[in-house]
Write a protein that holds these residues in place. Structure first.
Motif, mmCIF file in Angstrom:
data_model
loop_
_atom_site.group_PDB
_atom_site.id
_atom_site.type_symbol
_atom_site.label_atom_id
_atom_site.label_comp_id
_atom_site.label_asym_id
_atom_site.label_seq_id
_atom_site.Cartn_x
_atom_site.Cartn_y
_atom_site.Cartn_z
ATOM 1 N N TYR A 1 -5.294 4.802 2.034
ATOM 2 C CA TYR A 1 -4.737 3.498 2.421
ATOM 3 C C TYR A 1 -5.451 2.971 3.663
ATOM 4 C CZ TYR A 1 -1.128 4.749 -0.859
ATOM 5 O OH TYR A 1 -0.465 5.105 -1.994
ATOM 6 N N GLN B 1 9.003 20.625 2.293
ATOM 7 C CA GLN B 1 10.042 20.024 3.134
ATOM 8 C C GLN B 1 11.417 20.548 2.754
ATOM 9 O OE1 GLN B 1 9.612 15.805 2.789
ATOM 10 N NE2 GLN B 1 8.286 15.782 4.578
ATOM 11 N N VAL C 1 6.069 8.866 8.800
ATOM 12 C CA VAL C 1 5.492 7.832 7.944
ATOM 13 C C VAL C 1 6.061 8.000 6.548
ATOM 14 C CG1 VAL C 1 3.375 6.861 7.063
ATOM 15 C CG2 VAL C 1 3.359 8.039 9.245
ATOM 16 N N ALA C 2 6.545 6.914 5.957
ATOM 17 C CA ALA C 2 6.984 6.965 4.567
ATOM 18 C C ALA C 2 5.836 6.481 3.704
ATOM 19 C CB ALA C 2 8.207 6.088 4.373
ATOM 20 N N THR C 3 5.278 7.355 2.886
ATOM 21 C CA THR C 3 4.150 6.966 2.047
ATOM 22 C C THR C 3 4.665 6.320 0.769
ATOM 23 O OG1 THR C 3 4.059 8.982 0.768
ATOM 24 C CG2 THR C 3 2.920 8.984 2.875
ATOM 25 N N PRO C 4 3.797 5.579 0.083
ATOM 26 C CA PRO C 4 4.206 4.983 -1.200
ATOM 27 C C PRO C 4 4.543 6.037 -2.242
ATOM 28 C CG PRO C 4 2.213 3.970 -0.376
ATOM 29 C CD PRO C 4 2.482 5.136 0.489
ATOM 30 N N GLU C 5 4.160 7.303 -1.992
ATOM 31 C CA GLU C 5 4.493 8.367 -2.944
ATOM 32 C C GLU C 5 5.895 8.902 -2.700
ATOM 33 O OE1 GLU C 5 1.537 8.320 -1.273
ATOM 34 O OE2 GLU C 5 0.584 7.413 -3.020
ATOM 35 N N VAL D 1 7.114 10.342 -0.077
ATOM 36 C CA VAL D 1 7.179 11.565 0.716
ATOM 37 C C VAL D 1 7.084 11.111 2.152
ATOM 38 C CG1 VAL D 1 6.124 13.780 1.171
ATOM 39 C CG2 VAL D 1 5.886 12.753 -1.053
ATOM 40 N N SER D 2 7.837 11.751 3.028
ATOM 41 C CA SER D 2 7.687 11.337 4.420
ATOM 42 C C SER D 2 6.817 12.345 5.154
ATOM 43 C CB SER D 2 9.047 11.192 5.087
ATOM 44 O OG SER D 2 9.518 12.441 5.479
ATOM 45 N N LEU D 3 5.761 11.815 5.760
ATOM 46 C CA LEU D 3 4.890 12.638 6.589
ATOM 47 C C LEU D 3 5.473 12.669 7.980
ATOM 48 C CD1 LEU D 3 1.490 10.987 5.714
ATOM 49 C CD2 LEU D 3 2.351 13.134 4.851
ATOM 50 N N SER D 4 5.369 13.803 8.649
ATOM 51 C CA SER D 4 5.715 13.751 10.066
ATOM 52 C C SER D 4 4.644 14.476 10.852
ATOM 53 C CB SER D 4 7.105 14.316 10.298
ATOM 54 O OG SER D 4 7.043 15.665 10.593
ATOM 55 N N VAL E 1 0.957 2.719 14.222
ATOM 56 C CA VAL E 1 2.307 3.277 14.134
ATOM 57 C C VAL E 1 2.717 3.569 12.695
ATOM 58 C CG1 VAL E 1 3.367 2.517 16.268
ATOM 59 C CG2 VAL E 1 3.126 0.920 14.383
ATOM 60 N N ASP E 2 1.996 3.016 11.704
ATOM 61 C CA ASP E 2 2.327 3.360 10.327
ATOM 62 C C ASP E 2 1.403 4.455 9.790
ATOM 63 O OD1 ASP E 2 0.028 1.991 10.147
ATOM 64 O OD2 ASP E 2 0.651 0.569 8.626
ATOM 65 N N GLY E 3 0.655 5.105 10.653
ATOM 66 C CA GLY E 3 -0.139 6.250 10.253
ATOM 67 C C GLY E 3 -1.516 5.927 9.713
ATOM 68 N N SER E 4 -1.834 4.637 9.552
ATOM 69 C CA SER E 4 -3.154 4.298 9.027
ATOM 70 C C SER E 4 -4.177 4.291 10.166
ATOM 71 C CB SER E 4 -3.099 2.939 8.323
ATOM 72 O OG SER E 4 -2.615 1.966 9.202
ATOM 73 N N ASN F 1 1.665 18.537 5.919
ATOM 74 C CA ASN F 1 1.837 17.271 6.622
ATOM 75 C C ASN F 1 0.489 16.714 7.055
ATOM 76 O OD1 ASN F 1 4.277 15.922 7.113
ATOM 77 N ND2 ASN F 1 5.036 17.693 8.222
ATOM 78 N N TYR G 1 -3.847 10.343 3.170
ATOM 79 C CA TYR G 1 -3.176 9.036 3.233
ATOM 80 C C TYR G 1 -4.045 8.045 3.999
ATOM 81 C CZ TYR G 1 0.309 5.632 4.814
ATOM 82 O OH TYR G 1 0.987 4.484 5.109
ATOM 83 N N LEU H 1 4.142 18.836 -0.554
ATOM 84 C CA LEU H 1 4.755 18.579 0.749
ATOM 85 C C LEU H 1 6.258 18.389 0.581
ATOM 86 C CD1 LEU H 1 4.696 17.917 3.735
ATOM 87 C CD2 LEU H 1 4.108 15.579 3.157
#
Lengths: 254, 326
Positions: free
Chosen positions: B78, B54, A11-15, A17-20, A109-112, B67, B74, B50
């Motif tokens: 959101y 990374q 997930v690419a967050t608005p911050e 940073v990519s979460l995985s 699928v977008d993590g929400s 993560n 998050y 994070l």
């Protein structure tokens, strides 16, 4: 350390940073399903006994029911079959009791988190996934898709992620005061992978077979210790010496 | 400069722990405004941590911990908008009928398949009555050969409330199966529609053949129009899903499926309350001789007209909408 092939949700967050997040595979899904199934089963066993006690005849159970109770029963069967899953997922933040026990969660699928509509879609399609027997279609779909999604997940745009319980204490645990041990010669710095390796050995050491514990500890000392033969021998002779040495070695990294 | 792993954890851990505590309280819903601001700040710091992990400590437990922590925060920050009662009302006033009209072609195709099934079943049984042995279930044939309808015994054995709820849940299940089997490339829906049509047509033809036609009509008249419409609508939604699978258009199959899936499931969910209402009619009014046949027919026609009037008219001109519903 998870193998690099294990699928994850990125997930690419608005911050920026990519979460995985690790995706839950078929084992976790089956386990959670079985727990939910057992829960519903026990609910019905319990309901049966309560009803029979109230009506107080076991054989003539169904004939003795009033119209209201029968209506309730029909609605109850429907609720446990269809409504239970969506209701739980919406109210418990994407988890049913079984999923919470196993530690998995439904997300988009977008993590929400899932909403009513997505949850309804994926649980309505449950009937196709369970076709023809023991979730054959669903299992095939989970095995064949990259992120282990069944047909309901594909239609709803959801997937299941795993929640791991990670203990950070192992990083901050301090070395026990030890008898005169050879101190490490800190010429070579440890990389974070090396630190991780030593720490995961230390965290697991208490549950290892004694022979394996000694063998692994010795090999780690040989690799990271930087000791001469004399120091090495005294270290191995001291009880618990290997592990105190390794902990001190990691602490020295600060 | 990259700090070592233990030093990094020792330095940043208090922040992570307070973020975790705040998230737990956020889920319980006991958060004050200033705490909400703290949560926001802590989330941004954790996101920065994070990024640090990374880069300098990939694949370690700290990386995975962060993560997970960031994902929780998050998700909390959101969140999708909550569906409230107003949204529910708007759904039935505009969203549901509009979606249905947008998928009119699929509903028409579904109706065609269903009618084809009925015709097939009826023609087979009328031309060759022994075909009923193949198409009509045995217990129904027993009833019909005794010049009875299987619905005659319905009320004398079970109270009508239980009959109604039983019918409602059964119809919902049929509706859901009709829709969901569209995921099998639409073939499932086609099969279910044809199968139900053949079943209905053959039973009706057998009843007519045995001289029970008027009794069957008497039973079906009140609830038939709406109930069969709903099956056809669910079939239309299923066909839509199948069509998306075969021809996803410009989008990748997965995304097209996601997009259309949300649309089509609206059709099924929208039908649910009408199924419940019509089950009440089917459980209380349709069986027995309490209401004369012309009352049932008039009721059935009126309900059908109201239902389709609502579907075709509501929500077509902005917020002004017909709320009167069968």
């Amino acid at each position: 350390m998870s193998p690099p092939t294990s699928p994850s949700l990125d997930v690419a967050t608005p911050e920026r940073v990519s979460l995985s997040l690790p995706v839950a595979g078929i084992g976790y899904r089956c386990l959670a399903y079985l727990v939910d199934l057992a829960l519903l089963f026990f609910f019905w066993v319990l309901a049966y006994f309560v009803f029979t006690l109230l009506v107080s005849d076991v054989v003539g159970f169904f004939t003795g029911l009033s119209g209201l109770v029968r209506t309730l029963m029909v609605l109850g069967v429907f609720a446990t079959q269809w409504v239970y899953w969506t209701l739980c997922e919406v109210l418990m933040g994407g988890q049913t009791p079984g999923k919470r026990l196993v530690g998995i969660r439904v997300v988009r699928v977008d993590g929400s988190p899932v909403g009513v509509l997505e949850s309804a879609v994926r649980n309505l399609v449950r009937v196709v996934d369970s076709f023809p027997l023991i979730y054959a279609v669903g299992c095939l779909s989970v095995l064949l898709t990259r992120q282990h999604r069944r047909l309901g997940d594909l239609l709803a745009g959801t997937l299941l992620v795993r929640e791991e319980r990670i203990d950070l204490d192992k990083y901050t645990a301090t070395a026990a005061p030890s008898v005169a041990l050879p101190s490490a010669d800190v010429t070579a710095r440890l990389g974070s992978g090396d630190v991780e390796l030593i720490l995961s050995f230390l965290a697991r050491a208490p549950w290892l077979e004694p022979a394996a514990r000694t063998r692994l500890g010795t090999r780690l000392v040989e690799r990271y210790g930087g000791l001469d033969a004399q120091q090495h021998a005294t270290l191995l002779a001291a009880p618990g010496g290997v592990e105190s040495f390794l902990r001190a070695r990691v602490q020295a990294e600060r | 400069m990259a700090s070592s792993l233990p030093a990094f954890v020792a330095r940043r851990r208090p922040d992570w722990e307070s973020l975790e505590a705040l998230l737990t309280r956020q889920r319980a819903g006991t958060l004050r405004l200033e705490e909400l601001r703290t949560l926001d700040v802590l989330y941004r710091r954790a996101a920065a941590d994070l990024a640090h992990a990374q880069t300098f400590h990939p694949g370690t437990d700290v990386h995975r911990f962060l993560n997970q922590l960031c994902a929780r925060a998050y998700a909390a920050i959101y969140q999708p908008p909550r569906e409230r009662w107003a949204a529910l009302l708007a759904f039935f006033r505009q969203d549901f009928p509009r979606t249905l009209r947008a998928h009119g072609a699929f509903v028409a195709a579904s109706a065609g398949l269903f009618l084809l099934g009925i015709l097939l079943g009826a023609v087979v049984v009328l031309l060759e009555p022994r075909g009923a042995e193949l198409l009509v279930p045995e217990n129904m044939r027993d009833y019909i050969s005794r010049k009875q309808l299987w619905t005659d015994g319905l009320l004398s054995v079970t109270p009508p409330g239980a009959v109604a709820s039983g019918i409602a849940t059964n119809n919902l299940t049929v509706t859901i199966v009709t829709f969901a089997s569209g995921l099998l490339l639409g073939l499932g829906t086609v099969f279910v529609l044809l199968n139900n049509g053949v079943h209905l047509g053959s039973v009706a033809a057998l009843c007519v053949h045995e001289g029970l036609g008027s009794k069957l009509f008497d039973f079906i008249a009140a609830h038939g129009p709406v109930e069969l419409s709903i099956i056809v609508i669910a079939g239309g939604a299923g066909l839509r899903v199948g069509q998306t699978l075969i021809d996803p258009g410009e989008l990748p199959r997965g995304q097209a499926l996601m997009l259309r899936g949300r649309e089509s499931v609206k059709l099924v969910l929208g039908c649910a309350p009408f199924l419940a209402l019509i089950a009440v009619v089917e459980g209380f009014i349709s069986p027995g001789d309490f209401f004369p046949w012309w009352v049932k027919t008039a009721l059935g026609l009126a309900l059908g007209a109201l239902f389709w009037g609502y579907l075709l008219r509501a929500g077509s001109a902005g917020p002004r909408a017909g709320a009167e519903v069968g």
